[in-house]
Design a protein around this motif. Structure first.
Motif, short mmCIF file in Angstrom:
data_model
loop_
_atom_site.label_atom_id
_atom_site.label_comp_id
_atom_site.label_asym_id
_atom_site.label_seq_id
_atom_site.Cartn_x
_atom_site.Cartn_y
_atom_site.Cartn_z
N CYS A 104 -2.70 43.65 4.64
CA CYS A 104 -3.69 42.80 3.99
C CYS A 104 -4.67 43.66 3.20
O CYS A 104 -5.32 44.55 3.76
CB CYS A 104 -4.45 41.96 5.02
N ARG A 106 -7.39 42.66 1.92
CA ARG A 106 -8.77 42.22 2.15
C ARG A 106 -9.35 42.84 3.40
O ARG A 106 -10.38 43.48 3.36
CB ARG A 106 -8.82 40.70 2.30
N CYS A 107 -8.67 42.64 4.54
CA CYS A 107 -9.25 43.08 5.82
C CYS A 107 -8.59 44.34 6.37
O CYS A 107 -9.08 44.92 7.33
CB CYS A 107 -9.16 41.96 6.85
N ASP A 109 -5.72 44.51 7.89
CA ASP A 109 -4.81 44.24 9.00
C ASP A 109 -3.38 44.56 8.59
O ASP A 109 -3.00 44.39 7.43
CB ASP A 109 -4.91 42.76 9.39
N THR A 143 -2.28 39.25 1.13
CA THR A 143 -3.41 38.68 1.85
C THR A 143 -2.91 38.00 3.12
O THR A 143 -2.00 37.16 3.05
CB THR A 143 -4.16 37.65 0.97
N CYS A 144 -3.48 38.35 4.25
CA CYS A 144 -3.03 37.81 5.54
C CYS A 144 -3.43 36.33 5.70
O CYS A 144 -4.25 35.81 4.94
CB CYS A 144 -3.59 38.64 6.70
N THR A 146 -5.29 34.90 7.97
CA THR A 146 -6.71 34.70 8.28
C THR A 146 -7.56 34.74 7.01
O THR A 146 -8.41 33.88 6.80
CB THR A 146 -7.19 35.76 9.28
N CYS A 147 -7.30 35.75 6.18
CA CYS A 147 -8.07 35.85 4.93
C CYS A 147 -7.75 34.71 3.98
O CYS A 147 -8.64 34.21 3.28
CB CYS A 147 -7.81 37.21 4.26
N ARG A 148 -6.49 34.27 3.96
CA ARG A 148 -6.13 33.13 3.12
C ARG A 148 -6.83 31.86 3.60
O ARG A 148 -7.25 31.04 2.80
CB ARG A 148 -4.62 32.94 3.09
N GLY A 150 -9.72 31.77 4.99
CA GLY A 150 -11.09 31.93 4.51
C GLY A 150 -11.22 31.59 3.05
O GLY A 150 -12.24 31.06 2.60
N GLU A 151 -10.16 31.86 2.27
CA GLU A 151 -10.16 31.50 0.84
C GLU A 151 -10.25 30.00 0.66
O GLU A 151 -10.92 29.52 -0.23
CB GLU A 151 -8.87 31.97 0.16
#
Length: 166
Positions: A104, A106-107, A109, A143-144, A146-148, A150-151
């Motif tokens: 990912c 973003r984070c 992971d 993008t994992c 979790t981040c998706r 959040g999107e």
């Protein structure tokens, strides 16, 4: 020192056989580095070096020695190199198994998926371009989940430019 994988696989004989087949010898540093890689799962050379320095009763190993040992272990087919981050490659013992790393952006992971999922991509690339993709230890960036998720709550980030394969 016995070199044993996390699952009990491997051993000094495996290391010796792989090295001797290339005219190389087993050294304590190569044994310790392979043992550390097996214990850590995936690790950068710096993480291997730090791990070796933290082992009770173990002497620190110079980072340049770790890099050289990892290069030899990769050459003889006992470890694989994968670029999980943009700075340093990670190494894992081959008995760790082939899989696709899902990184990912973003984070940070790192997840995993079976390497068989990359088979259709490998076949398509070979058919269209003649390129043989090594799917044993492949890293894909994106993008994992979790981040998706959040999107969806905050709105999407700008999409990366698509890459077209001829």
């Amino acid at each position: 020192m016995d070199v044993v994988g996390r699952d009990g696989a491997g051993g000094r004989d495996e290391l010796g056989t792989a090295l001797h087949a290339r005219g190389l010898r087993v050294t304590p540093q190569r044994e310790r580095v392979l043992t550390a890689v097996r214990a850590l799962g995936h690790a950068t050379a710096e993480e291997v070096s730090a791990h070796l320095g933290a082992v009770p009763g173990g002497a620190a190993v110079d980072p340049s020695t770790v890099y050289r040992a990892l290069a030899v272990l990769e050459d003889v087919g006992l470890v694989a190199r994968t670029q999980l981050d943009r700075r340093s490659p990670s190494f894992s013992a081959l008995e760790h198994g082939g899989h696709v790393h899902l990184v990912c952006d973003r984070c940070g992971d790192v997840g995993a998926a079976p390497s068989s999922l990359a088979g259709p991509l490998a076949r398509e690339l070979a058919d269209r371009t003649g390129f043989a993709l090594d799917t044993h230890h492949l890293a894909l960036r994106g993008t994992c989940r979790t981040c998706r998720a959040g999107e969806r709550a905050t709105g999407p980030a700008p999409a990366p430019e698509p890459v077209e394969v001829p």
